[in-house]
Design a protein around this motif. Structure first.
Motif, PDB file in Angstrom:
ATOM      1  N   THR A 133       0.845  -1.190   0.000  1.00  0.00           N
ATOM      2  CA  THR A 133       0.000   0.000   0.000  1.00  0.00           C
ATOM      3  C   THR A 133       0.880   1.239   0.000  1.00  0.00           C
ATOM      4  O   THR A 133       2.067   1.174   0.340  1.00  0.00           O
ATOM      5  N   GLY A 135       0.673   5.977  -0.574  1.00  0.00           N
ATOM      6  CA  GLY A 135      -0.050   7.171  -1.001  1.00  0.00           C
ATOM      7  C   GLY A 135       0.807   8.071  -1.860  1.00  0.00           C
ATOM      8  O   GLY A 135       2.012   8.222  -1.614  1.00  0.00           O
ATOM      9  N   TYR A 159      -3.362   4.646  -2.987  1.00  0.00           N
ATOM     10  CA  TYR A 159      -4.122   5.872  -2.777  1.00  0.00           C
ATOM     11  C   TYR A 159      -3.510   7.036  -3.557  1.00  0.00           C
ATOM     12  O   TYR A 159      -2.396   7.460  -3.281  1.00  0.00           O
ATOM     13  N   SER A 160      -4.258   7.511  -4.567  1.00  0.00           N
ATOM     14  CA  SER A 160      -3.896   8.738  -5.282  1.00  0.00           C
ATOM     15  C   SER A 160      -2.571   8.612  -6.029  1.00  0.00           C
ATOM     16  O   SER A 160      -1.613   9.337  -5.758  1.00  0.00           O
ATOM     17  N   TRP A 214      -7.636   3.887  -5.339  1.00  0.00           N
ATOM     18  CA  TRP A 214      -8.371   5.011  -4.770  1.00  0.00           C
ATOM     19  C   TRP A 214      -7.902   6.313  -5.410  1.00  0.00           C
ATOM     20  O   TRP A 214      -6.711   6.509  -5.641  1.00  0.00           O
ATOM     21  N   SER A 276      -4.069  13.818  -0.718  1.00  0.00           N
ATOM     22  CA  SER A 276      -4.413  12.494  -1.222  1.00  0.00           C
ATOM     23  C   SER A 276      -5.548  11.911  -0.402  1.00  0.00           C
ATOM     24  O   SER A 276      -5.805  12.344   0.713  1.00  0.00           O
ATOM     25  N   SER A 279      -6.163   7.131   4.021  1.00  0.00           N
ATOM     26  CA  SER A 279      -6.148   5.663   4.062  1.00  0.00           C
ATOM     27  C   SER A 279      -7.370   5.142   4.810  1.00  0.00           C
ATOM     28  O   SER A 279      -7.731   5.663   5.859  1.00  0.00           O
ATOM     29  N   SER A 284      -9.011  -1.470   3.104  1.00  0.00           N
ATOM     30  CA  SER A 284      -7.776  -2.019   2.537  1.00  0.00           C
ATOM     31  C   SER A 284      -7.467  -3.392   3.122  1.00  0.00           C
ATOM     32  O   SER A 284      -7.072  -4.314   2.403  1.00  0.00           O
TER      33      SER A 284
END
Length: 290
Positions: A133, A135, A159-160, A214, A276, A279, A284
């Motif tokens: 994971t 961002g 994410y983003s 995301w 962003s 989370s 997730s």
């Protein structure tokens, strides 16, 4: 008084024994890139799973770990999995050079893959339970890792970010910024985006990590158009249509739309959210099967 002293001693002792973010100085890294490796092993390990949490630009493993909006160490404590926190030696992760965009190319992606291999052995991780994971720049690297080291990763929740290979540098510069990609002007067919992934590890025909993507609808740093381009990329890799089989509000965030593309690709479109997207630990972890 004696009771108070004993209680204080016990409290201090338990704090001293509590799990901490710890640097691994030698993780058998043979790549040219040398990012730092940090690991968090919870006091009680309950599952043989690993989550790799990759920080954004202008951050580090320590800063990302300490960020209250990044919940992965809390998830580690709660569910008992190990987390690895790579720490970049540059302002952002290298998702632009050929070295990092190639399997065993010697770049940042190669180094993080070495961290994963080290963790699997050192912490007795089930190789089928490795999750990634991140961002922003960490999300970009998550995509790159999914393309360059699919054999090591079971699922990704990013994410983003942008599509894998979108930030490629024409000069070959490492950790270069790509205004065309960040501005959402790097568009291609699903086939071409899928080919970008396949060309990062030529000849690979094994399983691919399941992808959860995301993105915020008003992202001013990595344009919202990157969401659809990333969806194009991974739906093509998995051989499914780019049109979702269903779209629905994502409870409890009603302004989040969940786009379902089958068992291997899921998109979450965050209406009114910028850069962003925060989370979402529960969602997730569910994607990871934790």
């Amino acid at each position: 008084m004696l009771f108070q002293s004993l209680a204080a001693s016990l409290t201090y002792g338990s704090a001293a024994l509590a799990a901490q973010l710890t640097q691994v100085s030698n993780y058998n890294n043979n790549a040219k890139a040398k990012p730092g490796m940090w690991v968090y092993v919870p006091d009680t390990v309950k599952v043989d799973a690993l989550v790799v949490a990759i920080h954004s630009c202008q951050s580090s493993a320590q800063k990302y770990f300490a960020n209250d909006k990044i919940p992965w160490h809390k998830g580690s404590d709660g569910k008992g999995y190990v987390t690895v926190w790579p720490s970049s030696t540059t302002e952002c992760w290298d998702v632009s050079s050929k070295a990092s965009l190639t399997h065993d190319g010697g770049g940042d992606s190669n180094a993080i893959a070495n961290m994963i291999k080290y963790a699997i052995t050192q912490y007795k991780i089930d190789p089928a339970k490795v999750f990634v994971t991140g961002g922003s720049s960490g999300a970009m690297m998550s995509n790159v890792l999914a393309a360059t080291y699919p054999e090591l990763i079971t699922a990704v929740s990013l994410y983003s970010g942008v599509p894998a290979g979108c930030f490629v540098s024409s000069s070959g510069q490492a950790a270069a910024w790509n205004n065309t990609c960040s501005g959402g002007q790097s568009t291609a067919t699903a086939q071409k985006w899928g080919d970008v992934v396949r060309n990062m590890y030529p000849g690979y025909n094994g399983t691919r990590p399941r992808m959860q993507i995301w993105h915020g609808s008003v992202d001013g740093t990595l344009a919202p158009a990157n969401y659809q381009e990333t969806i194009k990329q991974w739906t093509n890799v998995f051989g499914v249509p780019v049109t979702p089989t269903s779209s629905k509000p994502d409870t409890p965030d009603k302004n989040y739309r969940m786009d379902d593309f089958g068992p291997n690709v899921e998109g979450i479109w965050a209406v009114g959210v910028g850069h962003s997207v925060p989370s979402h630990l529960t969602a997730s972890e569910a994607w990871f099967g934790l």
